[in-house]
Design a protein around this motif. Structure first.
Motif, PDB file in Angstrom:
ATOM      1  N   VAL A   1     -35.482  30.675  32.646  1.00 26.61           N
ATOM      2  CA  VAL A   1     -34.387  30.592  33.620  1.00 26.61           C
ATOM      3  C   VAL A   1     -33.497  29.393  33.324  1.00 26.61           C
ATOM      4  CG1 VAL A   1     -33.860  30.135  36.063  1.00 26.61           C
ATOM      5  CG2 VAL A   1     -35.593  31.828  35.455  1.00 26.61           C
ATOM      6  N   VAL A   2     -34.122  28.257  33.041  1.00 31.86           N
ATOM      7  CA  VAL A   2     -33.350  27.044  32.756  1.00 31.86           C
ATOM      8  C   VAL A   2     -32.545  27.209  31.471  1.00 31.86           C
ATOM      9  CG1 VAL A   2     -33.499  24.590  32.181  1.00 31.86           C
ATOM     10  CG2 VAL A   2     -34.926  25.528  34.013  1.00 31.86           C
ATOM     11  N   ALA A   3     -33.162  27.805  30.455  1.00 30.11           N
ATOM     12  CA  ALA A   3     -32.461  27.996  29.188  1.00 30.11           C
ATOM     13  C   ALA A   3     -31.233  28.884  29.376  1.00 30.11           C
ATOM     14  CB  ALA A   3     -33.415  28.615  28.165  1.00 30.11           C
ATOM     15  N   GLU A   4     -31.380  29.929  30.162  1.00 33.36           N
ATOM     16  CA  GLU A   4     -30.236  30.810  30.424  1.00 33.36           C
ATOM     17  C   GLU A   4     -29.138  30.072  31.177  1.00 33.36           C
ATOM     18  OE1 GLU A   4     -31.568  34.335  32.436  1.00 33.36           O
ATOM     19  OE2 GLU A   4     -31.684  35.423  30.537  1.00 33.36           O
ATOM     20  N   ALA A   5     -29.552  29.239  32.145  1.00 26.81           N
ATOM     21  CA  ALA A   5     -28.564  28.493  32.939  1.00 26.81           C
ATOM     22  C   ALA A   5     -27.802  27.509  32.076  1.00 26.81           C
ATOM     23  CB  ALA A   5     -29.259  27.770  34.088  1.00 26.81           C
TER      24      ALA A   5
ATOM     25  N   GLU B   1     -32.112  18.219  35.556  1.00 24.32           N
ATOM     26  CA  GLU B   1     -33.104  18.054  36.624  1.00 24.32           C
ATOM     27  C   GLU B   1     -34.035  19.258  36.664  1.00 24.32           C
ATOM     28  OE1 GLU B   1     -31.990  16.916  40.554  1.00 24.32           O
ATOM     29  OE2 GLU B   1     -30.357  15.631  39.854  1.00 24.32           O
ATOM     30  N   ALA B   2     -33.456  20.441  36.478  1.00 23.88           N
ATOM     31  CA  ALA B   2     -34.266  21.659  36.498  1.00 23.88           C
ATOM     32  C   ALA B   2     -35.343  21.602  35.414  1.00 23.88           C
ATOM     33  CB  ALA B   2     -33.369  22.886  36.309  1.00 23.88           C
ATOM     34  N   LYS B   3     -34.984  21.117  34.225  1.00 22.03           N
ATOM     35  CA  LYS B   3     -35.956  21.002  33.137  1.00 22.03           C
ATOM     36  C   LYS B   3     -37.090  20.051  33.508  1.00 22.03           C
ATOM     37  CE  LYS B   3     -34.785  20.782  28.857  1.00 22.03           C
ATOM     38  NZ  LYS B   3     -34.164  20.396  27.563  1.00 22.03           N
ATOM     39  N   GLN B   4     -36.762  18.988  34.220  1.00 25.04           N
ATOM     40  CA  GLN B   4     -37.783  18.021  34.608  1.00 25.04           C
ATOM     41  C   GLN B   4     -38.769  18.628  35.602  1.00 25.04           C
ATOM     42  OE1 GLN B   4     -38.388  14.880  33.331  1.00 25.04           O
ATOM     43  NE2 GLN B   4     -40.261  15.250  34.524  1.00 25.04           N
ATOM     44  N   TYR B   5     -38.264  19.466  36.499  1.00 24.44           N
ATOM     45  CA  TYR B   5     -39.164  20.103  37.467  1.00 24.44           C
ATOM     46  C   TYR B   5     -40.121  21.062  36.774  1.00 24.44           C
ATOM     47  CZ  TYR B   5     -35.753  18.216  40.736  1.00 24.44           C
ATOM     48  OH  TYR B   5     -34.920  17.380  41.431  1.00 24.44           O
ATOM     49  N   VAL B   6     -39.622  21.747  35.746  1.00 29.00           N
ATOM     50  CA  VAL B   6     -40.510  22.607  34.964  1.00 29.00           C
ATOM     51  C   VAL B   6     -41.582  21.753  34.273  1.00 29.00           C
ATOM     52  CG1 VAL B   6     -40.674  24.236  33.051  1.00 29.00           C
ATOM     53  CG2 VAL B   6     -38.718  24.342  34.610  1.00 29.00           C
ATOM     54  N   ALA B   7     -41.158  20.635  33.700  1.00 29.43           N
ATOM     55  CA  ALA B   7     -42.107  19.750  33.014  1.00 29.43           C
ATOM     56  C   ALA B   7     -43.154  19.209  33.970  1.00 29.43           C
ATOM     57  CB  ALA B   7     -41.352  18.598  32.347  1.00 29.43           C
ATOM     58  N   ASN B   8     -42.778  18.985  35.227  1.00 20.39           N
ATOM     59  CA  ASN B   8     -43.717  18.441  36.198  1.00 20.39           C
ATOM     60  C   ASN B   8     -44.869  19.391  36.511  1.00 20.39           C
ATOM     61  OD1 ASN B   8     -42.273  16.091  36.384  1.00 20.39           O
ATOM     62  ND2 ASN B   8     -41.293  16.572  38.336  1.00 20.39           N
TER      63      ASN B   8
END
Length: 228
Positions: A217-221, A190-197
């Motif tokens: 941040v997402v990649a680290e998580a 979901e976090a990746k999708q928010y970045v894409a948005n």
């Protein structure tokens, strides 16, 4: 006594001419506070979301509530720090509810929600939802998501954000709060999708640094969550 039960107790008292947090002329009132309060109330009447004016007025009503009892008499003032803190919080709660009556007001709702977060989960979500709906810029939504995250409620933050975020129009910082909430809720996809948005935001140069930061941040998580 917790804040919400104390507030309910006060609301069940017989109605009187005084209101918690409202200016009450007394012989002991300091003229400087009175003039300052009147000026701040005028500013908030024009713009109920003036953060600095709200903070300054809240400080005045906090001090008054901590220094005097509910009847305005210093002799009935709270005697210990915990009681003074509760009295001060109640005064700010009443001020926020008063200002929230303005249909343009969203910041007072955020501040009341902050006070109610521990004792009234449903009421907190209701106030934050109303605040988000009143503010077309997305600032209220960002503040609401941050508040829920601070309260340890990232799933509720996601629910509020998904229902109200408009990536094309809102403050891009809303994406940061959603990404962090998704990570805290162990939802990296979901976090990746928010970045894409963020790609929907009209000014891509303005969000480039934020998008790069959140991607990292997402990649680290993802590296710390099994199965991702």
């Amino acid at each position: 006594m917790a804040l919400l039960p104390r507030l309910r107790q006060l609301m069940r008292r017989p109605v009187s001419a005084s209101r918690v947090g409202a200016r009450r002329p007394t012989t002991t009132a300091r003229r400087g506070d009175t003039l300052h309060e009147d000026a701040l109330r005028s500013m908030l009447s024009d713009d109920p979301n003036n953060v600095r004016a709200f903070a300054a007025l809240a400080e005045i009503v906090r001090r008054r509530a901590a220094d005097a009892g509910p009847d305005g008499d210093p002799l009935t003032a709270p005697h210990d720090d915990a009681e003074r803190q509760r009295a001060a919080d109640l005064a700010v709660w009443a001020l926020g509810e008063e200002l929230a009556g303005n249909p343009r007001a969203w910041y007072p709702l955020i501040e009341v929600a902050r006070l109610s977060a521990r004792d009234d989960h449903e009421g907190t979500l209701r106030r934050l939802t109303t605040a988000a709906e009143r503010d077309p810029s997305g600032t209220a939504l960002r503040e609401a998501l941050a508040l829920l995250r601070e309260a340890g409620q990232p799933v509720d933050a996601l629910g509020l954000g998904v229902g109200h975020w408009r990536p094309r129009e809102h403050d891009p910082e809303v994406a940061r709060e959603l990404v962090l909430a998704a990570i805290e809720a162990d939802r990296p996809l979901e976090a990746k999708q928010y970045v894409a948005n963020l790609e929907l935001y009209p000014d891509q140069r303005a969000v480039a640094a934020l998008r790069d930061e959140l991607t990292h941040v997402v990649a680290e998580a993802q590296q710390t969550i099994p199965g991702t």
